[in-house]
Design an enzyme around this catalytic site. Structure first.
Site, PDB file in Angstrom:
ATOM      1  N   ASP A  13       0.781  -1.245   0.000  1.00  0.00           N
ATOM      2  CA  ASP A  13       0.000   0.000   0.000  1.00  0.00           C
ATOM      3  C   ASP A  13       0.814   1.298   0.000  1.00  0.00           C
ATOM      4  O   ASP A  13       0.483   2.244   0.718  1.00  0.00           O
ATOM      5  CB  ASP A  13      -0.965   0.017   1.194  1.00  0.00           C
ATOM      6  CG  ASP A  13      -1.797  -1.257   1.307  1.00  0.00           C
ATOM      7  OD1 ASP A  13      -1.877  -2.013   0.326  1.00  0.00           O
ATOM      8  OD2 ASP A  13      -2.362  -1.493   2.387  1.00  0.00           O
ATOM      9  N   LYS A  75      -7.006  -4.522  -2.805  1.00  0.00           N
ATOM     10  CA  LYS A  75      -7.619  -5.153  -1.638  1.00  0.00           C
ATOM     11  C   LYS A  75      -8.460  -4.125  -0.897  1.00  0.00           C
ATOM     12  O   LYS A  75      -8.244  -2.920  -1.039  1.00  0.00           O
ATOM     13  CB  LYS A  75      -6.556  -5.761  -0.719  1.00  0.00           C
ATOM     14  CG  LYS A  75      -5.613  -4.737  -0.085  1.00  0.00           C
ATOM     15  CD  LYS A  75      -4.528  -5.435   0.733  1.00  0.00           C
ATOM     16  CE  LYS A  75      -3.629  -4.451   1.454  1.00  0.00           C
ATOM     17  NZ  LYS A  75      -4.252  -3.718   2.540  1.00  0.00           N
ATOM     18  N   CYS A 107      -2.111  -1.965   8.188  1.00  0.00           N
ATOM     19  CA  CYS A 107      -1.986  -2.972   7.133  1.00  0.00           C
ATOM     20  C   CYS A 107      -0.719  -3.816   7.270  1.00  0.00           C
ATOM     21  O   CYS A 107      -0.762  -5.036   7.097  1.00  0.00           O
ATOM     22  CB  CYS A 107      -2.055  -2.310   5.758  1.00  0.00           C
ATOM     23  SG  CYS A 107      -3.680  -1.556   5.442  1.00  0.00           S
TER      24      CYS A 107
END
Length: 178
Positions: A13, A75, A107
């Site tokens: 991410d 996701k 995350c």
């Protein structure tokens, strides 16, 4: 033992709209690029996840340019331990995962915990993770360490992957980390 053949680098991410609000984002991006460059030199497999790219944007262009052929998986789950990553792990069968990305306490932490539960060795170069607040980064790293993840740094991990100064890419890696 870390080797290029038994290790996967997972980029979690590192996205356009998320980066501006993160602590020391410039240093974090530079460190992440060094880790990726080293992984490329040593031929370590790399995969990328993006948290809700419609809202947070794509992976940073300066990251993508280093790994244009790496698979990218969207996701919505905070953990990057998603079906697509499961499939890569089943296929490649790495014993070790190097995690870099955002945010350390959300995350990256949830990914590390899930991967440890799955029996994988998890390594986190501390300069290649960040959060909005430094306190959250520190807390996330502490939680990962308590769960059995190895909190390390770029130089240590790259030298673990090489194992020896006689490695054919030793000079190239040494120049990268200076």
């Amino acid at each position: 033992m870390l080797t290029p053949d038994n290790t996967l680098l997972l980029v979690v991410d590192i996205q356009e709209r998320l980066l501006p609000v993160l602590h020391q984002n410039t240093e974090f991006t530079a460190a992440s690029r060094r880790m990726i460059e080293g992984a490329n030199i040593l031929d370590v497999a790399i995969a990328i996840t993006e948290q809700y790219p419609k809202g947070l944007g794509a992976t940073l262009p300066e990251i993508i340019t280093l790994i244009p052929d790496a698979p990218i998986f969207a996701k919505i789950r905070f953990s990057a331990w998603i079906d697509d990553i499961h499939a890569i792990v089943r296929t490649r069968q790495p014993e070790n995962i190097i995690l870099i990305g955002c945010e350390t306490h959300i995350c990256v932490l949830q990914t590390a915990l899930d991967m440890r539960d799955a029996g994988l060795n998890v390594y986190v170069p501390q300069e290649c993770v960040t959060s909005r607040a430094i306190e959250n980064k520190i807390n996330g790293l502490e939680q990962m360490r308590a769960a059995g993840a190895i909190i390390s740094n770029i130089e240590s991990l790259l030298f673990m992957l090489m194992q020896d100064a006689k490695h054919p890419h030793f000079k190239e890696i040494s120049q990268l980390i200076q």
